[in-house]
Scaffold this active site. Structure first.
Site, PDB file in Angstrom:
ATOM      1  N   ASP A 172       0.840  -1.187   0.000  1.00 31.47           N
ATOM      2  CA  ASP A 172       0.000   0.000   0.000  1.00 31.47           C
ATOM      3  C   ASP A 172       0.883   1.247   0.000  1.00 31.47           C
ATOM      4  O   ASP A 172       1.896   1.310   0.705  1.00 31.47           O
ATOM      5  CB  ASP A 172      -0.894  -0.029   1.249  1.00 31.47           C
ATOM      6  CG  ASP A 172      -1.919   1.064   1.266  1.00 31.47           C
ATOM      7  OD1 ASP A 172      -2.784   1.074   0.382  1.00 31.47           O
ATOM      8  OD2 ASP A 172      -1.865   1.916   2.175  1.00 31.47           O
TER       9      ASP A 172
ATOM     10  N   GLU B  29      15.258 -13.830  -0.233  1.00 33.26           N
ATOM     11  CA  GLU B  29      15.658 -14.990   0.568  1.00 33.26           C
ATOM     12  C   GLU B  29      14.596 -16.094   0.517  1.00 33.26           C
ATOM     13  O   GLU B  29      14.850 -17.219   0.966  1.00 33.26           O
ATOM     14  CB  GLU B  29      15.877 -14.584   2.022  1.00 33.26           C
ATOM     15  CG  GLU B  29      17.024 -13.595   2.227  1.00 33.26           C
ATOM     16  CD  GLU B  29      17.113 -13.127   3.667  1.00 33.26           C
ATOM     17  OE1 GLU B  29      16.528 -13.809   4.544  1.00 33.26           O
ATOM     18  OE2 GLU B  29      17.739 -12.087   3.919  1.00 33.26           O
TER      19      GLU B  29
END
Length: 549
Positions: free
Chosen positions: A204, A264
Protein backbone atom coordinates in the site's frame (compact mmCIF):
# COMPACT_ATOMS: atom_id res chain seq x y z
CA UNK A 1 22.11 -14.00 2.53
CA UNK A 2 21.56 -16.50 -0.26
CA UNK A 3 19.24 -15.37 -3.03
CA UNK A 4 16.46 -17.93 -3.49
CA UNK A 5 15.20 -19.15 -6.84
CA UNK A 6 12.31 -17.28 -8.42
CA UNK A 7 10.19 -18.93 -11.09
CA UNK A 8 8.75 -15.53 -12.07
CA UNK A 9 5.18 -16.80 -11.81
CA UNK A 10 4.16 -13.18 -11.29
CA UNK A 11 5.65 -11.98 -14.58
CA UNK A 12 2.53 -11.94 -16.71
CA UNK A 13 0.56 -13.85 -14.09
CA UNK A 14 -3.08 -12.88 -13.47
CA UNK A 15 -3.74 -11.61 -9.94
CA UNK A 16 -7.26 -11.59 -8.49
CA UNK A 17 -7.86 -8.99 -5.81
CA UNK A 18 -10.08 -10.03 -2.90
CA UNK A 19 -11.55 -7.50 -0.49
CA UNK A 20 -12.22 -9.92 2.40
CA UNK A 21 -14.97 -7.90 4.13
CA UNK A 22 -17.11 -8.18 1.01
CA UNK A 23 -16.12 -11.48 -0.56
CA UNK A 24 -17.78 -14.22 1.48
CA UNK A 25 -19.15 -14.45 5.04
CA UNK A 26 -18.69 -17.89 6.58
CA UNK A 27 -20.48 -17.34 9.90
CA UNK A 28 -23.42 -15.01 9.24
CA UNK A 29 -22.14 -11.97 11.13
CA UNK A 30 -22.42 -9.76 8.05
CA UNK A 31 -18.68 -9.43 7.48
CA UNK A 32 -16.63 -11.45 5.03
CA UNK A 33 -13.80 -13.45 6.56
CA UNK A 34 -10.84 -15.70 5.80
CA UNK A 35 -12.85 -18.92 6.05
CA UNK A 36 -15.28 -17.44 3.54
CA UNK A 37 -12.42 -16.67 1.17
CA UNK A 38 -11.09 -20.22 1.53
CA UNK A 39 -14.49 -21.67 0.66
CA UNK A 40 -14.61 -19.64 -2.56
CA UNK A 41 -11.07 -20.23 -3.80
CA UNK A 42 -12.26 -22.87 -6.25
CA UNK A 43 -14.15 -20.11 -8.07
CA UNK A 44 -10.94 -18.07 -8.41
CA UNK A 45 -9.00 -21.10 -9.65
CA UNK A 46 -11.73 -21.89 -12.18
CA UNK A 47 -11.56 -18.31 -13.41
CA UNK A 48 -7.95 -18.95 -14.40
CA UNK A 49 -6.11 -16.60 -12.04
CA UNK A 50 -2.56 -17.38 -10.98
CA UNK A 51 -2.72 -15.77 -7.57
CA UNK A 52 -4.82 -13.74 -5.16
CA UNK A 53 -4.18 -10.45 -3.41
CA UNK A 54 -5.94 -10.14 -0.06
CA UNK A 55 -6.72 -6.66 1.21
CA UNK A 56 -5.80 -6.22 4.90
CA UNK A 57 -7.10 -8.66 7.49
CA UNK A 58 -4.75 -7.65 10.34
CA UNK A 59 -5.90 -6.47 13.76
CA UNK A 60 -7.30 -2.99 13.38
CA UNK A 61 -9.76 -0.52 14.90
CA UNK A 62 -11.22 -0.43 11.36
CA UNK A 63 -11.39 3.33 11.06
CA UNK A 64 -10.19 2.77 7.48
CA UNK A 65 -11.31 -0.86 7.29
CA UNK A 66 -7.98 -2.54 7.89
CA UNK A 67 -5.67 0.00 6.32
CA UNK A 68 -5.09 1.20 9.87
CA UNK A 69 -3.14 -1.64 11.47
CA UNK A 70 -2.84 -2.10 15.23
CA UNK A 71 -0.98 -5.44 15.09
CA UNK A 72 0.99 -6.37 11.97
CA UNK A 73 1.40 -9.99 13.04
CA UNK A 74 -2.10 -11.16 13.87
CA UNK A 75 -5.52 -11.58 12.28
CA UNK A 76 -8.37 -9.36 13.39
CA UNK A 77 -10.98 -11.57 15.13
CA UNK A 78 -13.68 -10.41 12.72
CA UNK A 79 -11.74 -12.16 9.93
CA UNK A 80 -10.79 -15.26 11.92
CA UNK A 81 -7.49 -16.53 13.31
CA UNK A 82 -3.96 -17.31 12.25
CA UNK A 83 -5.10 -20.90 11.89
CA UNK A 84 -7.73 -19.73 9.40
CA UNK A 85 -5.05 -17.93 7.45
CA UNK A 86 -2.83 -21.00 7.38
CA UNK A 87 -5.79 -23.03 6.10
CA UNK A 88 -6.39 -20.43 3.40
CA UNK A 89 -2.77 -20.59 2.23
CA UNK A 90 -2.82 -24.39 2.24
CA UNK A 91 -6.01 -24.52 0.16
CA UNK A 92 -4.82 -21.87 -2.27
CA UNK A 93 -1.55 -23.70 -2.85
CA UNK A 94 -3.41 -26.97 -3.37
CA UNK A 95 -5.39 -25.22 -6.13
CA UNK A 96 -2.24 -23.81 -7.71
CA UNK A 97 -2.93 -20.26 -6.51
CA UNK A 98 -0.28 -17.98 -5.03
CA UNK A 99 -1.21 -15.82 -2.04
CA UNK A 100 -0.25 -12.15 -1.81
CA UNK A 101 -1.22 -10.03 1.17
CA UNK A 102 -1.62 -6.27 1.55
CA UNK A 103 1.13 -4.72 3.64
CA UNK A 104 0.49 -1.20 4.96
CA UNK A 105 3.92 0.00 6.00
CA UNK A 106 3.74 3.78 5.66
CA UNK A 107 1.39 4.29 8.60
CA UNK A 108 -0.28 2.43 11.43
CA UNK A 109 -3.39 2.89 13.53
CA UNK A 110 -3.19 5.36 16.38
CA UNK A 111 -4.07 2.38 18.60
CA UNK A 112 -0.91 0.51 17.63
CA UNK A 113 1.27 0.03 20.75
CA UNK A 114 4.13 1.76 18.94
CA UNK A 115 2.15 4.97 18.58
CA UNK A 116 0.65 4.75 22.06
CA UNK A 117 4.20 4.74 23.42
CA UNK A 118 5.47 7.32 20.94
CA UNK A 119 2.85 9.92 21.86
CA UNK A 120 3.29 9.42 25.63
CA UNK A 121 6.33 11.70 25.87
CA UNK A 122 9.16 13.28 23.88
CA UNK A 123 11.85 11.07 25.43
CA UNK A 124 10.44 7.52 25.43
CA UNK A 125 12.20 4.76 23.44
CA UNK A 126 9.77 5.15 20.53
CA UNK A 127 9.49 8.92 20.67
CA UNK A 128 10.73 9.33 17.10
CA UNK A 129 9.11 6.24 15.57
CA UNK A 130 6.48 8.56 14.07
CA UNK A 131 6.74 11.94 12.34
CA UNK A 132 6.49 14.62 15.01
CA UNK A 133 7.12 18.34 14.60
CA UNK A 134 6.73 21.52 16.61
CA UNK A 135 4.16 24.12 15.69
CA UNK A 136 5.17 27.35 14.02
CA UNK A 137 5.41 30.37 16.26
CA UNK A 138 1.76 31.21 15.55
CA UNK A 139 0.61 27.69 16.48
CA UNK A 140 -0.11 26.55 12.95
CA UNK A 141 1.20 23.26 11.47
CA UNK A 142 4.87 23.01 10.49
CA UNK A 143 4.18 23.19 6.74
CA UNK A 144 1.47 23.14 4.08
CA UNK A 145 1.25 19.38 3.52
CA UNK A 146 -2.27 18.04 3.02
CA UNK A 147 -4.02 14.80 3.87
CA UNK A 148 -5.52 12.78 1.02
CA UNK A 149 -8.66 12.51 3.14
CA UNK A 150 -9.00 16.28 3.42
CA UNK A 151 -7.43 19.11 5.42
CA UNK A 152 -3.95 19.40 6.88
CA UNK A 153 -1.64 16.39 7.07
CA UNK A 154 -0.80 17.46 10.65
CA UNK A 155 -2.79 16.74 13.79
CA UNK A 156 -2.14 18.45 17.12
CA UNK A 157 -1.47 16.09 20.03
CA UNK A 158 -2.09 17.41 23.54
CA UNK A 159 0.20 14.87 25.21
CA UNK A 160 3.40 15.90 23.46
CA UNK A 161 2.15 19.36 22.49
CA UNK A 162 3.40 18.69 18.98
CA UNK A 163 1.91 17.88 15.62
CA UNK A 164 2.11 14.41 14.11
CA UNK A 165 1.89 13.69 10.40
CA UNK A 166 -0.90 11.67 8.77
CA UNK A 167 -1.26 11.33 5.01
CA UNK A 168 -4.69 9.78 5.50
CA UNK A 169 -7.03 9.85 8.51
CA UNK A 170 -5.94 11.51 11.73
CA UNK A 171 -6.14 8.02 13.23
CA UNK A 172 -3.46 6.82 10.77
CA UNK A 173 -0.17 8.42 11.91
CA UNK A 174 2.78 8.10 9.55
CA UNK A 175 5.78 6.07 10.69
CA UNK A 176 9.19 7.73 10.61
CA UNK A 177 11.28 5.75 8.15
CA UNK A 178 14.26 8.01 8.79
CA UNK A 179 14.65 5.96 11.99
CA UNK A 180 16.46 2.67 11.19
CA UNK A 181 14.72 0.95 14.11
CA UNK A 182 11.37 1.55 12.40
CA UNK A 183 12.62 -0.01 9.19
CA UNK A 184 13.95 -3.04 11.06
CA UNK A 185 10.71 -3.52 12.96
CA UNK A 186 8.61 -3.35 9.80
CA UNK A 187 10.90 -5.73 7.94
CA UNK A 188 10.40 -8.12 10.85
CA UNK A 189 6.63 -8.04 10.29
CA UNK A 190 7.15 -8.76 6.59
CA UNK A 191 9.31 -11.76 7.47
CA UNK A 192 6.62 -13.05 9.83
CA UNK A 193 4.17 -13.66 6.99
CA UNK A 194 6.83 -14.94 4.60
CA UNK A 195 7.61 -17.59 7.18
CA UNK A 196 3.91 -18.52 7.17
CA UNK A 197 4.09 -19.22 3.47
CA UNK A 198 2.81 -16.12 1.68
CA UNK A 199 4.03 -15.75 -1.89
CA UNK A 200 4.24 -11.99 -1.98
CA UNK A 201 2.95 -8.58 -1.06
CA UNK A 202 0.88 -5.78 -2.43
CA UNK A 203 2.47 -2.72 -0.86
CA UNK A 204 0.00 0.00 0.00
CA UNK A 205 1.19 3.54 -0.83
CA UNK A 206 4.66 2.26 -1.67
CA UNK A 207 6.06 5.71 -2.43
CA UNK A 208 4.88 7.26 0.85
CA UNK A 209 7.44 5.74 3.19
CA UNK A 210 9.79 8.70 3.45
CA UNK A 211 9.09 12.39 3.84
CA UNK A 212 11.44 15.34 3.38
CA UNK A 213 13.41 15.53 6.62
CA UNK A 214 13.51 19.34 6.33
CA UNK A 215 9.70 19.49 6.16
CA UNK A 216 9.74 21.93 3.25
CA UNK A 217 6.45 23.20 1.84
CA UNK A 218 5.06 21.60 -1.30
CA UNK A 219 4.89 23.98 -4.28
CA UNK A 220 1.43 24.99 -5.51
CA UNK A 221 -0.07 23.25 -8.52
CA UNK A 222 -2.99 25.62 -8.77
CA UNK A 223 -6.69 25.17 -8.43
CA UNK A 224 -7.88 22.70 -11.08
CA UNK A 225 -9.81 24.02 -14.07
CA UNK A 226 -11.47 20.70 -14.87
CA UNK A 227 -9.13 20.07 -17.79
CA UNK A 228 -6.75 17.83 -15.87
CA UNK A 229 -8.35 14.40 -15.26
CA UNK A 230 -5.61 13.56 -12.71
CA UNK A 231 -6.80 16.25 -10.29
CA UNK A 232 -9.87 15.77 -8.12
CA UNK A 233 -11.56 19.16 -8.14
CA UNK A 234 -13.35 18.58 -4.82
CA UNK A 235 -10.19 17.58 -2.96
CA UNK A 236 -7.50 20.25 -2.48
CA UNK A 237 -4.84 17.52 -2.14
CA UNK A 238 -4.45 17.73 -5.92
CA UNK A 239 -3.76 21.46 -5.80
CA UNK A 240 -0.14 20.86 -4.76
CA UNK A 241 2.87 19.29 -6.44
CA UNK A 242 3.81 16.60 -3.92
CA UNK A 243 7.53 17.21 -4.07
CA UNK A 244 8.40 16.84 -0.40
CA UNK A 245 5.78 14.70 1.38
CA UNK A 246 6.39 11.48 -0.60
CA UNK A 247 8.56 9.80 -3.28
CA UNK A 248 11.81 10.80 -1.63
CA UNK A 249 15.14 9.31 -2.79
CA UNK A 250 15.52 7.35 0.46
CA UNK A 251 12.39 5.41 -0.48
CA UNK A 252 14.35 3.50 -3.11
CA UNK A 253 16.97 2.46 -0.58
CA UNK A 254 14.32 0.99 1.72
CA UNK A 255 12.72 -0.87 -1.17
CA UNK A 256 16.12 -2.39 -1.88
CA UNK A 257 16.22 -3.63 1.72
CA UNK A 258 12.74 -5.05 1.30
CA UNK A 259 13.69 -6.76 -1.96
CA UNK A 260 16.75 -8.29 -0.32
CA UNK A 261 14.48 -9.86 2.29
CA UNK A 262 12.04 -11.25 -0.26
CA UNK A 263 14.92 -12.62 -2.31
CA UNK A 264 15.66 -14.99 0.57
CA UNK A 265 12.31 -16.73 -0.04
CA UNK A 266 11.74 -18.74 -3.23
CA UNK A 267 9.21 -17.63 -5.84
CA UNK A 268 8.01 -14.53 -4.01
CA UNK A 269 7.08 -11.13 -5.41
CA UNK A 270 5.77 -7.70 -4.51
CA UNK A 271 3.70 -5.14 -6.36
CA UNK A 272 3.69 -1.57 -5.17
CA UNK A 273 0.84 0.92 -5.34
CA UNK A 274 2.21 4.17 -6.77
CA UNK A 275 0.22 7.38 -6.41
CA UNK A 276 2.19 10.39 -7.61
CA UNK A 277 2.08 13.46 -9.81
CA UNK A 278 3.74 11.38 -12.53
CA UNK A 279 2.83 7.85 -11.58
CA UNK A 280 4.13 6.21 -14.77
CA UNK A 281 7.60 7.67 -14.27
CA UNK A 282 7.59 6.47 -10.67
CA UNK A 283 6.45 2.97 -11.68
CA UNK A 284 9.35 2.78 -14.10
CA UNK A 285 11.83 4.07 -11.51
CA UNK A 286 10.61 1.70 -8.79
CA UNK A 287 10.69 -1.45 -10.95
CA UNK A 288 13.94 -0.97 -12.87
CA UNK A 289 17.19 -2.71 -12.04
CA UNK A 290 15.85 -5.91 -10.50
CA UNK A 291 16.64 -4.74 -6.96
CA UNK A 292 13.45 -2.93 -5.87
CA UNK A 293 9.81 -3.75 -6.64
CA UNK A 294 9.11 -6.67 -8.94
CA UNK A 295 6.17 -4.72 -10.35
CA UNK A 296 4.06 -1.68 -9.62
CA UNK A 297 0.83 -0.09 -10.70
CA UNK A 298 -0.38 3.46 -10.86
CA UNK A 299 -3.72 5.08 -11.50
CA UNK A 300 -3.60 5.85 -15.24
CA UNK A 301 -6.24 3.25 -16.14
CA UNK A 302 -8.26 3.79 -12.97
CA UNK A 303 -9.96 6.97 -14.17
CA UNK A 304 -12.79 7.57 -16.62
CA UNK A 305 -10.61 8.16 -19.70
CA UNK A 306 -10.56 5.09 -21.96
CA UNK A 307 -10.39 6.28 -25.54
CA UNK A 308 -7.94 4.58 -27.88
CA UNK A 309 -5.69 7.70 -28.07
CA UNK A 310 -5.66 8.01 -24.28
CA UNK A 311 -4.69 4.39 -23.61
CA UNK A 312 -2.13 4.64 -26.43
CA UNK A 313 -0.56 7.67 -24.72
CA UNK A 314 -0.37 5.83 -21.39
CA UNK A 315 1.33 2.81 -22.95
CA UNK A 316 3.62 4.96 -25.06
CA UNK A 317 4.83 6.95 -22.07
CA UNK A 318 5.40 3.86 -19.97
CA UNK A 319 7.31 2.06 -22.71
CA UNK A 320 9.49 5.14 -23.16
CA UNK A 321 10.30 5.27 -19.47
CA UNK A 322 10.22 1.65 -18.43
CA UNK A 323 13.54 0.16 -19.41
CA UNK A 324 13.36 -3.22 -17.71
CA UNK A 325 10.50 -2.15 -15.43
CA UNK A 326 7.38 -4.26 -15.12
CA UNK A 327 3.86 -2.83 -14.68
CA UNK A 328 0.75 -4.33 -13.12
CA UNK A 329 -2.35 -3.14 -14.96
CA UNK A 330 -5.59 -2.77 -13.00
CA UNK A 331 -8.89 -1.39 -14.30
CA UNK A 332 -10.53 -1.38 -10.84
CA UNK A 333 -9.70 -1.82 -7.19
CA UNK A 334 -11.26 -1.24 -3.78
CA UNK A 335 -10.60 2.53 -3.92
CA UNK A 336 -12.17 3.57 -7.23
CA UNK A 337 -15.53 3.41 -9.00
CA UNK A 338 -15.95 0.07 -10.76
CA UNK A 339 -14.70 0.23 -14.31
CA UNK A 340 -18.02 -1.00 -15.76
CA UNK A 341 -19.51 2.32 -14.60
CA UNK A 342 -16.44 4.52 -15.10
CA UNK A 343 -16.03 3.39 -18.70
CA UNK A 344 -19.56 2.28 -19.56
CA UNK A 345 -21.87 4.65 -17.70
CA UNK A 346 -25.17 3.65 -16.13
CA UNK A 347 -25.82 0.90 -18.70
CA UNK A 348 -22.41 -0.43 -19.75
CA UNK A 349 -22.26 -2.10 -23.14
CA UNK A 350 -21.37 -5.79 -22.65
CA UNK A 351 -19.06 -5.62 -25.67
CA UNK A 352 -17.08 -2.78 -24.08
CA UNK A 353 -16.53 -4.89 -20.95
CA UNK A 354 -15.26 -7.81 -23.04
CA UNK A 355 -13.02 -5.54 -25.09
CA UNK A 356 -11.55 -3.93 -21.96
CA UNK A 357 -10.83 -7.34 -20.43
CA UNK A 358 -9.15 -8.57 -23.62
CA UNK A 359 -7.05 -5.41 -23.78
CA UNK A 360 -6.02 -5.71 -20.12
CA UNK A 361 -5.02 -9.36 -20.58
CA UNK A 362 -2.83 -8.58 -23.57
CA UNK A 363 -0.78 -5.66 -22.21
CA UNK A 364 2.88 -6.13 -21.32
CA UNK A 365 2.72 -6.60 -17.59
CA UNK A 366 0.67 -8.46 -15.00
CA UNK A 367 -3.11 -7.95 -15.01
CA UNK A 368 -4.99 -7.52 -11.74
CA UNK A 369 -8.73 -8.26 -11.67
CA UNK A 370 -10.79 -6.77 -8.85
CA UNK A 371 -13.44 -9.11 -7.46
CA UNK A 372 -16.66 -8.79 -9.44
CA UNK A 373 -15.19 -7.19 -12.54
CA UNK A 374 -15.41 -10.60 -14.19
CA UNK A 375 -19.15 -10.38 -13.56
CA UNK A 376 -19.42 -6.88 -15.01
CA UNK A 377 -20.67 -5.43 -11.73
CA UNK A 378 -21.53 -1.74 -12.00
CA UNK A 379 -20.92 0.68 -9.14
CA UNK A 380 -23.56 0.21 -6.44
CA UNK A 381 -25.64 3.17 -5.32
CA UNK A 382 -25.29 3.67 -1.55
CA UNK A 383 -27.54 5.99 0.46
CA UNK A 384 -25.73 8.48 2.68
CA UNK A 385 -27.09 6.84 5.84
CA UNK A 386 -25.55 3.53 4.77
CA UNK A 387 -22.08 4.89 3.99
CA UNK A 388 -19.18 3.37 5.91
CA UNK A 389 -16.24 4.95 4.10
CA UNK A 390 -14.86 7.93 6.09
CA UNK A 391 -13.54 9.48 2.87
CA UNK A 392 -16.97 9.33 1.26
CA UNK A 393 -18.69 10.75 4.34
CA UNK A 394 -16.23 13.67 4.40
CA UNK A 395 -16.48 14.43 0.67
CA UNK A 396 -20.25 13.88 0.26
CA UNK A 397 -22.17 14.68 -1.91
CA UNK A 398 -19.83 15.63 -4.76
CA UNK A 399 -17.77 12.49 -4.12
CA UNK A 400 -19.71 9.41 -3.03
CA UNK A 401 -16.72 7.56 -1.57
CA UNK A 402 -15.50 4.02 -2.08
CA UNK A 403 -18.38 1.97 -0.69
CA UNK A 404 -20.03 1.58 -4.09
CA UNK A 405 -17.26 -0.76 -5.25
CA UNK A 406 -17.10 -2.66 -1.95
CA UNK A 407 -20.61 -4.11 -1.66
CA UNK A 408 -20.99 -7.85 -1.00
CA UNK A 409 -20.08 -10.19 -3.85
CA UNK A 410 -23.20 -11.64 -5.54
CA UNK A 411 -22.82 -15.41 -5.52
CA UNK A 412 -26.39 -16.68 -5.65
CA UNK A 413 -29.24 -14.80 -7.31
CA UNK A 414 -32.01 -16.53 -5.34
CA UNK A 415 -30.67 -15.68 -1.86
CA UNK A 416 -31.76 -12.57 0.00
CA UNK A 417 -28.12 -11.58 0.54
CA UNK A 418 -27.14 -12.91 -2.91
CA UNK A 419 -25.26 -15.75 -1.25
CA UNK A 420 -22.82 -13.53 0.64
CA UNK A 421 -23.33 -15.60 3.81
CA UNK A 422 -22.75 -19.33 3.73
CA UNK A 423 -25.02 -20.11 6.69
CA UNK A 424 -28.79 -20.41 6.95
CA UNK A 425 -29.11 -18.32 10.11
CA UNK A 426 -27.68 -14.84 9.57
CA UNK A 427 -27.19 -12.93 12.81
CA UNK A 428 -26.39 -9.55 11.27
CA UNK A 429 -27.11 -7.78 8.01
CA UNK A 430 -24.14 -7.30 5.67
CA UNK A 431 -21.79 -4.48 6.64
CA UNK A 432 -22.74 -2.73 3.40
CA UNK A 433 -26.12 -3.18 1.73
CA UNK A 434 -26.36 -5.90 -0.88
CA UNK A 435 -26.72 -4.32 -4.33
CA UNK A 436 -29.84 -5.95 -5.70
CA UNK A 437 -29.03 -4.43 -9.09
CA UNK A 438 -26.32 -7.11 -9.15
CA UNK A 439 -28.84 -9.97 -8.81
CA UNK A 440 -29.03 -10.78 -12.52
CA UNK A 441 -25.22 -10.74 -12.68
CA UNK A 442 -24.71 -13.22 -9.83
CA UNK A 443 -21.97 -15.80 -10.30
CA UNK A 444 -24.34 -18.79 -10.28
CA UNK A 445 -26.47 -17.22 -13.01
CA UNK A 446 -23.54 -16.37 -15.24
CA UNK A 447 -21.92 -19.77 -14.74
CA UNK A 448 -24.95 -21.32 -16.48
CA UNK A 449 -24.92 -18.87 -19.39
CA UNK A 450 -22.42 -19.88 -22.10
CA UNK A 451 -22.23 -16.32 -23.45
CA UNK A 452 -21.90 -14.57 -20.07
CA UNK A 453 -19.07 -12.21 -19.18
CA UNK A 454 -17.88 -14.65 -16.50
CA UNK A 455 -17.50 -17.44 -19.04
CA UNK A 456 -15.82 -15.01 -21.43
CA UNK A 457 -13.19 -14.28 -18.75
CA UNK A 458 -12.71 -18.00 -18.14
CA UNK A 459 -12.23 -18.66 -21.84
CA UNK A 460 -9.96 -15.65 -22.30
CA UNK A 461 -7.69 -16.53 -19.37
CA UNK A 462 -7.44 -20.18 -20.42
CA UNK A 463 -6.58 -19.14 -23.99
CA UNK A 464 -4.05 -16.57 -22.79
CA UNK A 465 -2.07 -19.21 -20.91
CA UNK A 466 -1.32 -20.80 -24.31
CA UNK A 467 -0.11 -17.55 -25.90
CA UNK A 468 3.43 -17.04 -24.68
CA UNK A 469 3.90 -13.62 -26.38
CA UNK A 470 1.02 -12.22 -24.31
CA UNK A 471 2.75 -13.31 -21.11
CA UNK A 472 6.44 -12.80 -21.77
CA UNK A 473 6.70 -10.95 -25.07
CA UNK A 474 7.78 -7.48 -26.07
CA UNK A 475 5.19 -4.82 -26.88
CA UNK A 476 5.36 -2.64 -30.00
CA UNK A 477 2.76 0.10 -30.15
CA UNK A 478 1.37 0.84 -33.59
CA UNK A 479 0.56 4.43 -34.58
CA UNK A 480 -2.19 6.18 -32.66
CA UNK A 481 -5.64 5.92 -34.20
CA UNK A 482 -8.76 7.93 -33.25
CA UNK A 483 -10.78 4.76 -32.61
CA UNK A 484 -8.45 1.79 -32.50
CA UNK A 485 -5.76 0.80 -30.00
CA UNK A 486 -3.31 -1.59 -31.64
CA UNK A 487 -0.01 -3.15 -30.68
CA UNK A 488 2.06 -6.22 -31.45
CA UNK A 489 3.22 -8.65 -28.78
CA UNK A 490 6.14 -10.74 -29.93
CA UNK A 491 8.42 -13.44 -28.58
CA UNK A 492 11.02 -14.89 -30.90
CA UNK A 493 9.43 -15.39 -34.29
CA UNK A 494 5.89 -15.49 -32.89
CA UNK A 495 3.86 -12.29 -33.21
CA UNK A 496 0.32 -11.43 -32.14
CA UNK A 497 -1.39 -8.28 -33.37
CA UNK A 498 -3.86 -7.02 -30.75
CA UNK A 499 -6.55 -4.66 -32.08
CA UNK A 500 -9.31 -3.00 -30.02
CA UNK A 501 -11.95 -0.59 -31.29
CA UNK A 502 -12.68 1.65 -28.31
CA UNK A 503 -15.59 3.44 -30.00
CA UNK A 504 -19.27 2.99 -30.72
CA UNK A 505 -18.74 3.20 -34.49
CA UNK A 506 -17.28 0.78 -37.02
CA UNK A 507 -13.55 1.22 -37.58
CA UNK A 508 -10.97 -0.10 -40.02
CA UNK A 509 -7.33 -0.81 -39.33
CA UNK A 510 -4.66 -1.83 -41.85
CA UNK A 511 -2.29 -4.67 -41.05
CA UNK A 512 1.33 -3.63 -40.42
CA UNK A 513 3.14 -3.08 -43.72
CA UNK A 514 5.81 -5.65 -42.87
CA UNK A 515 3.25 -8.41 -42.37
CA UNK A 516 2.47 -10.89 -45.11
CA UNK A 517 -0.45 -13.25 -44.76
CA UNK A 518 -2.44 -13.05 -41.51
CA UNK A 519 -5.29 -14.87 -39.83
CA UNK A 520 -7.54 -14.29 -36.83
CA UNK A 521 -6.49 -16.31 -33.82
CA UNK A 522 -9.41 -18.47 -32.67
CA UNK A 523 -10.69 -19.39 -29.20
CA UNK A 524 -9.98 -16.17 -27.26
CA UNK A 525 -13.68 -15.35 -27.11
CA UNK A 526 -13.06 -11.82 -28.42
CA UNK A 527 -15.16 -11.06 -31.49
CA UNK A 528 -16.54 -8.19 -33.53
CA UNK A 529 -13.76 -7.95 -36.11
CA UNK A 530 -12.94 -9.61 -39.42
CA UNK A 531 -10.22 -9.47 -42.08
CA UNK A 532 -11.02 -8.09 -45.51
CA UNK A 533 -7.79 -8.50 -47.45
CA UNK A 534 -5.16 -6.57 -45.47
CA UNK A 535 -7.72 -4.55 -43.53
CA UNK A 536 -9.26 -5.42 -40.22
CA UNK A 537 -12.86 -4.24 -40.00
CA UNK A 538 -14.01 -3.77 -36.40
CA UNK A 539 -17.61 -3.45 -35.27
CA UNK A 540 -18.35 -1.00 -32.44
CA UNK A 541 -16.44 -2.18 -29.35
CA UNK A 542 -15.05 -5.05 -31.44
CA UNK A 543 -11.53 -6.40 -31.54
CA UNK A 544 -9.35 -9.26 -32.59
CA UNK A 545 -6.09 -11.10 -32.04
CA UNK A 546 -4.29 -11.66 -35.33
CA UNK A 547 -1.31 -13.89 -36.11
CA UNK A 548 1.10 -13.67 -39.03
CA UNK A 549 1.05 -16.87 -41.11
Amino acid sequence: MTKAANNNWWRGGVIYQIYPRSFADSNGDGIGDLAGVTARLDYVAQLGADGIWLSPFFKSPMKDFGYDVSDYCDVDPMFGTLADFRALVERAHALGLKVMIDQVLSHSADQHPWFVESRSSKDNPKADWYVWADAKSDGTPPNNWLSIFGGSAWQWDTRRCQYYMHNFLTSQPDLNFHNPEVQDALLGTVKFWLDLGVDGYRLDTANFYFHDAKLRDNPPRGRPTGEDPAVNAVNPYGWQWHKHDKSQPENLVFLQRLRTLLDEYPNTTMVGEIGDDDGLARVAEYTQGGDKLHMAYCFDLLGSAHSAPYIHSVLERFEQLAGGGWPCWALSNHDVTRFATRWGGDTPNPQLLRLAAAMQMSLRGSPCIYQGDELGLPEAVIAFEDLQDPYGITMWPEFKGRDGCRTPMPWQASADDLGFSAVDVVTSKPWLPVAHAHQSLAADVQAQQPDSLLNFYRQLLAWRKQQSPLINGRLQLLPSHPQVLAFVRSEGAQQILCVFNFSDAEATFALPAAWGEAALLPSSGLDGAGLQGRTLVCKPWGGAFVAAV
